[in-house]
Design an enzyme around this catalytic site. Structure first.
Site, PDB file in Angstrom:
ATOM      1  N   GLY A 219      68.483  -3.569  50.288  1.00  0.00           N
ATOM      2  CA  GLY A 219      67.850  -4.554  49.433  1.00  0.00           C
ATOM      3  C   GLY A 219      67.536  -3.954  48.079  1.00  0.00           C
ATOM      4  CB  ILE A 220      66.567  -5.479  44.880  1.00  0.00           C
ATOM      5  CG1 ILE A 220      66.419  -4.975  43.444  1.00  0.00           C
ATOM      6  CG2 ILE A 220      65.458  -6.454  45.229  1.00  0.00           C
ATOM      7  CD1 ILE A 220      66.581  -6.083  42.418  1.00  0.00           C
ATOM      8  N   GLY A 221      65.041  -2.601  45.099  1.00  0.00           N
ATOM      9  CA  GLY A 221      63.736  -1.952  45.033  1.00  0.00           C
ATOM     10  C   GLY A 221      63.807  -0.456  45.170  1.00  0.00           C
ATOM     11  N   GLY A 222      62.679   0.189  44.901  1.00  0.00           N
ATOM     12  CA  GLY A 222      62.605   1.640  44.887  1.00  0.00           C
ATOM     13  C   GLY A 222      62.920   2.289  46.215  1.00  0.00           C
ATOM     14  CG  MET A 223      60.176   2.341  49.491  1.00  0.00           C
ATOM     15  SD  MET A 223      59.084   1.716  50.760  1.00  0.00           S
ATOM     16  CE  MET A 223      57.541   2.480  50.255  1.00  0.00           C
ATOM     17  CD  GLU A 244      71.045 -11.155  49.070  1.00  0.00           C
ATOM     18  OE1 GLU A 244      70.741 -11.672  50.165  1.00  0.00           O
ATOM     19  OE2 GLU A 244      70.224 -10.980  48.150  1.00  0.00           O
ATOM     20  N   GLY A 342      68.532 -12.894  51.325  1.00  0.00           N
ATOM     21  CA  GLY A 342      69.252 -12.643  52.569  1.00  0.00           C
ATOM     22  C   GLY A 342      68.451 -11.857  53.586  1.00  0.00           C
TER      23      GLY A 342
END
Length: 445
Positions: A219-223, A244, A342
Site C-alpha cells: 500500500g501507500i505510505g511510509g511503512m 493496486e 483496494g
C-alpha cells in the site's frame, strides 16, 4: 488507415475542445497522473459560462484550476473516487465530495451506474498504429472512456508508455479531439521521508514472515515503503508483484534483483499493477519495460484473481483500530482522509491465497499538533470513523510492539492480543475499557 491524417483532423486547441462541456454535464478527469492540465485550465477559464458541472477524479496530485477560484463551487462540483491531500483541500473548500467504493468495482460503476458526458485525460504521444497509452494508470479508464459521449485526449510527451493488458490504450479512431498540451513534468509522489525507528521495527517483523517466491502487494505510505526497502536489502529472492499501486519500493526491489516473478501462477515474470505514482526513478523504470504490466483494476484487485497467486503477501496501513478488531484506514472521525481503495480486497485475497498473509501495519501511537500522544488502538472506533476492514476479515496486525493474528480468536482473546501490541502506557486503560465492554476475562492478566 492513415492515422496521422486522422490525428491532424482531430487536433485542436484546449479552448476549442472544452466547448464540448455544457452546464450540468458530468466531466471525467480520469485518475491520478492522467488528470488533464491544459484542458483543465481552459475549462476553468469558462467558469462564468457554466453552472452545475460535476467533475470526477481520484488520487489528485495537484490542485485543479477549476477548483482555485473563490467562487469555483458555484460552477463546479468535485467528486473524488479516492482522496489525496489535494482532494481533502477541495472538500474542505466546500465544493468537493467523496464517492465511497471498493476500488475493484470502479470499472463496473462506469459500465452500469454512472454517466460521462465529456472525458478529458492526459495520454502519451500516439504510436505508429494510432494508439495512445494511458501511461501510469490503466485503472478504470477503458470503461470510463467507453461510457463517455465525448473523448478528449491531451498529449504529454513526458508520460511513460507502459505495456499492459487490454484496456491500457485508446486508438485515434475512438477519440473526438486531440490537444497537444504543455508537456509538463509528470507529477511525483514523495516517499514520506526517511523511515523512523517505528517504521523499521514494524517492517522487520513483516519481512521475517515473507518466504522466497512470494507475490507482493504494497500500500501507500511510509511503512509499506520501508518494507520494500528492507526486502531490497534482504536475502529474499524470486519475488513477484501483483498490486493496486506501483510505488518506488518495487523499483528498489527490482533493481536489487529480487523480482523475477518466476513462481507466479498468473502473469509469470510480470509485475502487475493498476496505477503507478512515485519518483522520476519509477517513471523511467516502467517506460516500455516488458517486466511490468498495467492492468484494469477489476483484474488487479479481484479477490478471485488474488486467490490464484500462491504465497500472496498484502501489506497496508491503518489510521486506528478497536478492541474488536475493526480497522479504520479512511478517516479521523468525520474528517475524511483517503478511501477503502483496494485494502479490503487485498486483506480477503491474501487470506484466500495458498500460503498468503495479510498484514495491517501502524505505529501504536500518534502525536497530535498540540503534542498530545494518543493510542491508535482504541476501545471502539471514534464516531464517524469508517470500518475499512471488518473484524471478521482482519488477519495480521503489526505495531512496533509486536505482531498478532486475529483469525480464530473470540472477542476476549482478540482484546487480549490487540492490547498486547498497544503502547504500554495505554494498556491498563484499554484493559479497563475491555472489561466495561464485556470482552475481558478476569484470568487474562
Amino acid at each position: 488507415m492513415d492515422y496521422q491524417a486522422l490525428y491532424q483532423q482531430k487536433l485542436t486547441t484546449p479552448e476549442q475542445a472544452v466547448k464540448a462541456v455544457k452546464s450540468g454535464d458530468w466531466v471525467d478527469y480520469g485518475w491520478c497522473t492522467n488528470h488533464p492540465v491544459a484542458l483543465d485550465r481552459a475549462l476553468a477559464a469558462r467558469k462564468d459560462e457554466l453552472t452545475g458541472v460535476k467533475v470526477r477524479g481520484g488520487v489528485t496530485m495537484w490542485m485543479p484550476e477549476i477548483a482555485k477560484a473563490d467562487d469555483a463551487g458555484d460552477h463546479f462540483t468535485w467528486n473524488s473516487w479516492h482522496c489525496s491531500g489535494i482532494d481533502r483541500k477541495i472538500i474542505g473548500k466546500g465544493m468537493g465530495f467523496f464517492a465511497p467504493m471498493r476500488y475493484s468495482e470502479l470499472p463496473r460503476f462506469y459500465r452500469e451506474n454512472v454517466s460521462v458526458d465529456v472525458a478529458m485525460i492526459q495520454v502519451t504521444p500516439m504510436d505508429s498504429h494510432g494508439n495512445f497509452s494511458y501511461a501510469l494508470a490503466a485503472s478504470h479508464l477503458a470503461d470510463m472512456l467507453d461510457k463517455a459521449k465525448v473523448i478528449i485526449v491531451e498529449v504529454n510527451q513526458n508520460l511513460p508508455w507502459v505495456y499492459g493488458l487490454t484496456g491500457c490504450e485508446i486508438n485515434i479512431a475512438d477519440v473526438d479531439y486531440v490537444v497537444e498540451g504543455d508537456n509538463p513534468a509528470v507529477a511525483q509522489l514523495g516517499g514520506g521521508g526517511e523511515p523512523t525507528d517505528v517504521d523499521r521495527a514494524v517492517a522487520k517483523l513483516i519481512v521475517e514472515q515473507i518466504p522466497n517466491g512470494a507475490c507482493l502487494q504494497l500500500g501507500i505510505g511510509g511503512m509499506p515503503n520501508t518494507v520494500g526497502s528492507m526486502i531490497a536489502q534482504s536475502d529474499l529472492k524470486d519475488l513477484g508483484v501483483h498490486t493496486e499501486m506501483y510505488v518506488d519500493g518495487f523499483v528498489d526491489m527490482a533493481l536489487a534483483g529480487k523480482l523475477t516473478g518466476r513462481n507466479k501462477a498468473l502473469d509469470k515474470g510480470r509485475q502487475v499493477y493498476a496505477f503507478a505514482a512515485g519518483s522520476q526513478k519509477l517513471y523511467d523504470y516502467v517506460d516500455r519495460n516488458p517486466a511490468v504490466m498495467a492492468a484494469p483494476v477489476d483484474y488487479t484487485n479481484d479477490v478471485r484473481v488474488l486467490a490464484q497467486l500462491d504465497n500472496f503477501i498484502s501489506i497496508n496501513n491503518a489510521i486506528d483500530m478497536d478492541l474488536f478488531g475493526q480497522v479504520n484506514a479512511e478517516s479521523a472521525g468525520l474528517k475524511h482522509i483517503s478511501g477503502t481503495g483496494g485494502q479490503l480486497d487485498f486483506v480477503m485475497g491474501a487470506y484466500l491465497s495458498n500460503g498468503g498473509k495479510s498484514f495491517i501495519c501502524m505505529s501504536s501511537t500518534v502525536t497530535g499538533k498540540d503534542g498530545t500522544v494518543k493510542s491508535r488502538i482504541v476501545p471502539t472506533l471514534t464516531p464517524g470513523s469508517i470500518a475499512t476492514d471488518p473484524r471478521s476479515c482482519v488477519q495480521y496486525i503489526v505495531t512496533e510492539h509486536g505482531m498478532i493474528n486475529l483469525k480464530g480468536l473470540s472477542t476476549w482473546e482478540r482484546a487480549e492480543a490487540i492490547i498486547s501490541i498497544a503502547d504500554p502506557q495505554f494498556r491498563e486503560q484499554l484493559i479497563q475499557d475491555a472489561q466495561k465492554m464485556g470482552i475481558w476475562r478476569r484470568s487474562n492478566k
